[in-house]
Every structure is written in structure tokens, then in C-alpha cells.
Design an enzyme around this catalytic site. Structure first.
Site, PDB file in Angstrom:
ATOM      1  N   ASP A 478     -90.100  62.987  33.734  1.00 52.75           N
ATOM      2  CA  ASP A 478     -89.201  63.004  34.887  1.00 52.75           C
ATOM      3  C   ASP A 478     -87.927  63.789  34.570  1.00 52.75           C
ATOM      4  O   ASP A 478     -87.624  64.072  33.402  1.00 52.75           O
ATOM      5  CB  ASP A 478     -88.871  61.552  35.253  1.00 52.75           C
ATOM      6  N   ASP A 548     -91.033  62.196  45.967  1.00 49.21           N
ATOM      7  CA  ASP A 548     -90.757  60.758  45.953  1.00 49.21           C
ATOM      8  C   ASP A 548     -91.067  60.132  47.301  1.00 49.21           C
ATOM      9  O   ASP A 548     -91.089  58.907  47.428  1.00 49.21           O
ATOM     10  CB  ASP A 548     -89.279  60.504  45.628  1.00 49.21           C
TER      11      ASP A 548
HETATM   12  C1  DGJ Z   1     -87.913  59.611  40.103  1.00 48.79           C
HETATM   13  C2  DGJ Z   1     -89.385  59.742  40.199  1.00 48.79           C
HETATM   14  O1  DGJ Z   1     -89.737  60.735  41.105  1.00 48.79           O
HETATM   15  C3  DGJ Z   1     -89.989  58.402  40.567  1.00 48.79           C
HETATM   16  O2  DGJ Z   1     -91.358  58.530  40.757  1.00 48.79           O
HETATM   17  C4  DGJ Z   1     -89.673  57.431  39.486  1.00 48.79           C
HETATM   18  O3  DGJ Z   1     -90.314  57.803  38.306  1.00 48.79           O
HETATM   19  C5  DGJ Z   1     -88.177  57.334  39.288  1.00 48.79           C
HETATM   20  N1  DGJ Z   1     -87.575  58.625  39.112  1.00 48.79           N
HETATM   21  C6  DGJ Z   1     -87.857  56.471  38.116  1.00 48.79           C
HETATM   22  O4  DGJ Z   1     -86.530  56.462  37.826  1.00 48.79           O
END
Ligand code: DGJ
Length: 752
Positions: A478, A548
Site C-alpha cells: 500500500d 478503495d
Molecule cells: C488503503 C487501501 O486501499 C485499503 O484497501 C486498505 O488497505 C487501507 N489503506 C489500510 O490502511
């Protein structure tokens, strides 16, 4: 594939789809003659060249009122002499001059494709797949070499380009602008298509007509960004999804970029792409060289879908690398939306064991397992277990999950640090920052200075220790904030503008080391969802978390736009709970799955909270996906109805097996309408004379019943269309699940 007229210094790169023709101009710079549909080879292409006197411009040679760089089509324009458009290369020299003059010295042609050290790139597996032309130019005053590199692939309508600048002289100079590719198109009668958005609504398709002046997109955020994607297409006015000419420009790079088209006073269009010149410079001392990232140029006369399929095939087969390129991807469950930071070992094992029972193959432990991370204010950089949550450690947890019959995956955010962390305490100077200025944060976190080798080494050691110790087959990488106050504590003042590019090289270095040491691990890249969904990342991580935003209806636009360049095999797509966490929308489990099926499939919810009926439906979904996943991963993708045009109320797409024997079709209705008209959906990519068995999903049970009720010829359902049935008239009760708001239909076609 590369034909040369040595006398006239003309180079014709061609395969059975495209021709790309360049030549050496009067002043020994490189000129452009043609890029487009393959044309017959001629001994001499001078016919395509124009020069001539025009009022009010400047000319290169005394006594010559014909030759001006303002008027001719160029390949890699430099600054300073008679061309008033933006150049591809701008060099600031020790004496303050910015004028450069790189002239042709020699060229070489060879089989295969060279390696761009430290950068992601497309590749060949066998040298006969591609041929490369390198043109060497030299600026004698600067004592610098410029190498323009062109590769043509045998089987793709693709030219890749990059350039390299080498300082051979005693004086240093600074590159202020060093793009990857530039082409002067003969006219500007095109529309520019780009993928723009923001967090949670990434890569929406936008179009505009080219106009006089500069039109550009780019990023200054330190990453390719969710706001703009490093891609654009130029399409003719009449070009549609399936017909007409289109050129694609895609940059294999994950940092700041610029993608620009400049229409000049003669209506020529200079199309260019490369590293963002704003706030960039790169110092070259004697003997040092700079390699630009690779640009991938596609030509198609089969519309946007033709262009997309070329990108899909090339990126799937010759950009993505490693064991996972050709392996079917596991159906996963990720605990992020199920628990956020609030979990313990017992909860994780409950989710995993329930998921196993549903047929899921991989459990992914997301954010919150390390340091003391109960919210997003702490612990990034402390890649050791939080014993209050997981007292038996990550190795033990991975073994327990594995014992349940699932693979185990783990989340990292390697490039970041929280101020509340052991890492920050030990190395407060390891952050990207500028002395005397504040340090802005994003999501309470700070960016590690990956331009420093010791920082990359440290993170590598931390991550590798865990990956060696535990049974891990998947990593979600991430990256959750953009850069601000950009500076590095160890670089000299004149090198501070190198930080964003050096940072990305550090990220690539870490990826390279981890993927080499752990080739069995499937990496999925992520940046607050899709803020770094670019070809650079795909070189290391075969999949990217697309967004997301997990709402099925929002995902229609996101996945549709993403498919403009990126294959289904690269798009992570999960079913999440309702009401959806991003938009509070309620959609059926059926619709959620039927959108996520067109990607690398998984779940992002708590299965222990599901009813028996829901679990039964999920079991059938997983079984269905496993049955068709290799088709989804490797088939040809066709967009049928766009969510970006018209009333934006429907979307449809399909994926067809390479041998045209099987196809999956997804059709989605956003809002129901009373008294709606009847509908037909024209399919694509089928064998016209073959008969197809058509099976529609009402429940997943249907897929287990073979064969389907209906058989039709490919041409009938492609040209006359697939009959979508009477729909809901608005006068009777019932039928809501199938024809109400946010509903979907899925068909499986099998050649009889
Ligand atoms: C952003 C990501 O896109 C999510 O899927 C998740 O992993 C969160 N960060 C976790 O902090």
C-alpha cells in the site's frame, strides 16, 4: 522489421499492423514522417517530407528560407533553434546556455529489446519477438550523447521508445526536461481521451477536442496519482469503440509525469509523454548518464477497443513478469472492510475458517497487525508484530491459516513512517522534508526518503525477515499519501529536484529485490486504492487494488475506464458488504459479484455475519469464478455499453476466450424505469458462423445446469443482438431482483 535507406537516412519500422517512419533532417536532427497503419515500403519516403518558406518564422541556415524547425515534423525536439513548441529535451549548461544541438552520428539495429537498468519495461522472451533501432546523436559543444531507442514488436501494433543522455565532457549540465517520447503529427484533427478522477473515483474516461495551444495532464504528487493516469489516446472524430484510428500513449512509470499535446500554428499536433518537467532536474557529471522511462505507443484502426486489446495483451504477456504472470490468481478474502483496525487472532481465524468453507483460497491480513497500530496515527515503519492483537506472532498465525487450507497474505506500507514509531525515534532524518519548513502530513503519516539507499535497505531487511519467517504467498503493498515539502537530507542543493525520480527508483529497487528473493509471492500494488495504477507497478506487481471504492455501481465506471489500458488480470475487484462503506448504497450480492467477476476476484467483508442463504450464494459465486477465471484472466475484453455517455444508465462488457469457444457477458442497469423500452445488446468478438449455447444467470444454480436453454449463431447475437427480454413494464408486482435498481445480468456463452 526495420528497413533502412542508408543513403537518405530513412528508417521504416514495420510489422503487419503498423509503420513508423523517421529520417535524418538537413541539420542532422531526427525528423518524423509517419506513424500509423502499415504502408508499403518505398526505397525513398522523401515524398512525405515538406519544407518551404513561410512568413514570420526563423530559419536555421543563412541564405536558406526553407528550413525551419518550426515547420518540420520532429522526433525528439531540443530547445533553442527555430522551434517554438515545447521540446522533449531542455538542458541547462554550466555557462548558462540552454541551447543544444544533437546531430546524427550513427545507428544500430539489433534483434530483441535492450534492458533499461533500474526501470520497469516491456520485454521479449525470445529475441525474434522484436527489433530495436538505436540512433546515436552528439552535441559537440556539450560533449554529450543522446541515444534514441525504438523497438517494434513483431506481433503487436506497438512501438516502444525511450532515450538516454550521456555526459562525455568535463563540464556538468542539468537536464530540466527529458521526456520519453515526442511525435509531431501532421494534423490535429483528433480528440484526446484521458483517464481522470480522484480517490475512490479513479480513471473516469474524459474526452476533449484538440485545440490550438497546449493541453496536458500530469502529476506532481510523487506518484502517478488517482487524479490523472499516465496515458492518453488521440482518436479521430469518427472513431468509435470498434472502428477508426486511434493512437495510445502510455508511460511505464509510477512517479510524476507529463502527458501533453501541443497544437501549433500550422495545426500540427506535438504529442509527448515523459517524466514531469515541473520541479524536475537531473545533474549529469562527466561519465554519468540518464535513462528516461519507456513510452509505449499503440496504433489501432479498430477503435478504442482495438487499442485497449493491444495494451491488454502486451501488458499481460510482456510487462507483467514472474511466476504469477500465467498462473490463475487465487480467490481471496481481505479483512479490511470486515474489521478495519479492530481484530485479534481469534477474529482473524474465524473469518479465515468461514471463508475456507465458502471456497476462498487466500486470506489477506490488512493494515493493523504491526507496531501498536489501532488507528492510522501510529506505527508505520515498525514492521514487527503487535503482540496485543496477535500474541503468537505472524509465523504462527500464517501457519494456522495455512492449516485451515488457505494461503496467507500480508499488508505492508513500506514507503511510509508514522511519527509515533520506533523507526521515527531512531531515524527522524529519514523523511522527505526541507530544512526550516513545516512537514505536512497525509493520513497522519510521512514519506520515507527512498532516494537514500540505506532507507531502502532497512525496509528491505524488515520486510524480508517477515517474508522469510512466515508462510506468506501474497503481499499487498500500500501507499497512502502524496509528497509535500520535497527534499532529501543527503543530496546537494543542485540535486534536490532529483528527489521524486530517485524516490521512485528506490521503490523499484525494493520491488526488484523482494520479487527476486520471493518469486512465489503474488504482489498486489495499492495506493489508497488506485492512486498508482500504472504500467510501472505492473512490472513488479501483477495486480493492483483498483479502487478503495467497492460499491458495485461506482465500480462500473472505474473498471470500465481502467480497461482502456489495463487488462482484467491486473484489476483487483472484491465483493463488500452493504450498505456499502463508501457510498452507503445497497446492492444485491448478485450484482456485487457480477461486477467483481470482471477482475481478480475476492471478498472484503465478514463472512461470519452472513446468513446461510448468503453463504450458499457466495459458495456458488466462488465456484463459478474458479470455473471461468482463466478465461477472465486471459480472454479478450470488449466494452459494449459505456457508463460515460448517453443516459449513463447502463453498462455492459464481455470477455471472450482466445479460441472464441466461451464468453462471459455482464450487463448492468443503474436505475429501473417504468414503461421502459425493450432492449437488445450487440455482442462482439464471437465466431460469426458458430452456434453458441446461451445460459443466463438467475441464480448461480443455473451455471451448474448444462446445457443452457437457448442456442443462437454468433452473427445473430453480434449483429442483431442478444435479446434482453421483456424487462419490467412498471405495471405488475414482482421481478424487482432482476429488473429493479442496480441490477445485473450475466450470461455464459459456449460454442456448441
Ligand atoms: C488503503 C487501501 O486501499 C485499503 O484497501 C486498505 O488497505 C487501507 N489503506 C489500510 O490502511
Amino acid at each position: 522489421m526495420i528497413l533502412v535507406n542508408e543513403n537518405k537516412k530513412q528508417f521504416h519500422l514495420q510489422n503487419d499492423q503498423v509503420s513508423y517512419i523517421i529520417h535524418i533532417l538537413k541539420n542532422d536532427h531526427v525528423g518524423h514522417l509517419y506513424f500509423g497503419k502499415r504502408i508499403s515500403h518505398s526505397e525513398d519516403f522523401s515524398y512525405l517530407y515538406n519544407e518551404g518558406e513561410r512568413a514570420a518564422t526563423s530559419y536555421v541556415y543563412e541564405g536558406d528560407l526553407n528550413f525551419s524547425l518550426d515547420l518540420v515534423q520532429q522526433e525528439y525536439p531540443v530547445y533553442g533553434t527555430t522551434d517554438y513548441r515545447y521540446p522533449a529535451l531542455h538542458i541547462e549548461q554550466e555557462n548558462g546556455s540552454r541551447v543544444s544541438n544533437f546531430t546524427y552520428q550513427s545507428h544500430q539495429i539489433y534483434q530483441g529489446k535492450p534492458e533499461l537498468t533500474g526501470l520497469p519495461q516491456t520485454y521479449t522472451e525470445d529475441e525474434s519477438e522484436a527489433e530495436t533501432l538505436e540512433i546515436l546523436l552528439y552535441d559537440s559543444l556539450l560533449q554529450a550523447e543522446l541515444v534514441l531507442c525504438y523497438t517494434i514488436f513483431k506481433d503487436y501494433g506497438v512501438i516502444t521508445r525511450s532515450s538516454r543522455i550521456i555526459n562525455k565532457g568535463p563540464q556538468f549540465f542539468q537536464l530540466d526536461r527529458a521526456l520519453s517520447a515526442s511525435i509531431d503529427f501532421f494534423d490535429s484533427n483528433y480528440d484526446m481521451v484521458q483517464l481522470s478522477g480522484s480517490w475512490s473515483r479513479e480513471r473516469h474516461v474524459k474526452e476533449r477536442a484538440l485545440e490550438s495551444g497546449v493541453q496536458s495532464i500530469g502529476s506532481t504528487r510523487g506518484t502517478s496519482s488517482s487524479q490523472q493516469n499516465p496515458f492518453y489516446a488521440l482518436k479521430r472524430k469518427h472513431t468509435t469503440e470498434d472502428q477508426g484510428e486511434v493512437y495510445g500513449f502510455s508511460l511505464v512509470y509510477s512517479g510524476n509525469f507529463l502527458a501533453q499535446v501541443e497544437v501549433d500554428h500550422y495545426d500540427m499536433a506535438r504529442a509527448s509523454i515523459g517524466i514531469q518537467p515541473f520541479d524536475f532536474s537531473w545533474k549529469l557529471e562527466q561519465g554519468e548518464s540518464f535513462q528516461t522511462p519507456e513510452a509505449v505507443l499503440v496504433y489501432s484502426d479498430e477503435g478504442l477497443n482495438g487499442m485497449s486489446q493491444t495494451y491488454h495483451q502486451l501488458y499481460r504477456n510482456r510487462l507483467v513478469r514472474g511466476e504469477w504472470r500465467d498462473q490463475t490468481r487465487p480467490v481471496l478474502i481481505n479483512n479490511w472492510e470486515a474489521t478495519y483496525f479492530d481484530f485479534d487472532e481469534e477474529k482473524i481465524l474465524q473469518i479465515a475458517s468461514e471463508a475456507k468453507d465458502l471456497g476462498v483460497e487466500l486470506f489477506v491480513l490488512d493494515d493493523g497487525w504491526f507496531g501498536n497500530r489501532n488507528d492510522d496515527t501510529t506505527s508505520l515503519g515498525d514492521w514487527f508484530i503487535d503482540e496485543s492483537k496477535l500474541p503468537n506472532g505472524i509465523k504462527d498465525l500464517s501457519e494456522k491459516v495455512t492449516a485451515l487450507g488457505l494461503d496467507f497474505g500480508l499488508w505492508f506500507e513500506p514507503e511510509m513512517v508514522s511519527k509515533v514509531s520506533e523507526l521515527y525515534k531512531a531515524h527522524p532524518d529519514w523523511l522527505i522534508s526541507v530544512p526550516g519548513r513545516g512537514m505536512s502530513h497525509g493520513r497522519n503519516q510521512y514519506v520515507l526518503d527512498f532516494s537514500r539507499q540505506e532507507v531502502v535497505d532497512y525496509i528491505y531487511n524488515q520486510m524480508a525477515a517477515i517474508l522469510r519467517e512466515a508462510q506468506i504467498t501474497y503481499v499487498k503493498w500500500d501507499m497512502n499519501r502524496y509528497m509535500t515539502e520535497i527534499g532529501s537530507g543527503v543530496l546537494s542543493s543542485e540535486r534536490q529536484k532529483e528527489v521524486p525520480h530517485r524516490y521512485i527508483l528506490g521503490v523499484y529497487d525494493l520491488y526488484e529485490r523482494l520479487t527476486s528473493e520471493f518469486p512465489h509471492i503474488l504482489f498486489e500494488s495499492c495506493a489508497s486504492g488506485g492512486a498508482r495504477f500504472d504500467p510501472g507497478m505492473l512490472y513488479y506487481a501483477p495486480q493492483t487494488w483498483t479502487s478503495d471504492d467497492t460499491d458495485a455501481i461506482e465500480r462500473l465506471k472505474i473498471q470500465y475506464g481502467t480497461s482502456m489500458v489495463y487488462p482484467l488480470s491486473s484489476m483487483g475487484a472484491h465483493v463488500s458488504e452493504v450498505p456499502n462503506h463508501q457510498v452507503r448504497r445497497v446492492t444485491s450480492l448478485k450484482t456485487r459479484a457480477e461486477v467483481a467477476f470482471f477482475g481478480m476476484f475476492g471478498y472484503e467483508l465478514d463472512p461470519t455475519k452472513m446468513s446461510e442463504a448468503e453463504k450458499e450464494e457466495v459458495r456458488a459465486q466462488v465456484e463459478f469464478y474458479k470455473h471461468y477465471r482463466s478465461l477472465i484472466q486471459t480472454g479478450n475484453f470488449y466494452r459494449l455499453l459505456t457508463p460515460f455517455e448517453g443516459d449513463q444508465n447502463q453498462t455492459a462488457w464481455m470477455v471472450v476466450a482466445e479460441d472464441q469457444s466461451t464468453a462471459l457477458i455482464g450487463y448492468y442497469q443503474i436505475l429501473a424505469r417504468a414503461n421502459d423500452g425493450f432492449k437488445r445488446l450487440q455482442l462482439k468478438g464471437l465466431e460469426p458462423d458458430a452456434k453458441y449455447n446461451i445460459q443466463e444467470s438467475h441464480s448461480y444454480e443455473d451455471y451448474r445446469v448444462e446445457p443452457g436453454a437457448m442456442e443462437r449463431f454468433g452473427d445473430e447475437i453480434m449483429y442483431a443482438g442478444l435479446n434482453l427480454g421483456p424487462g419490467y413494464s412498471g405495471t405488475q408486482a414482482g421481478g424487482i431482483e432482476e429488473t429493479g435498481d442496480f441490477t445485473s445480468k450475466l450470461w455464459v456463452l459456449k460454442k456448441v
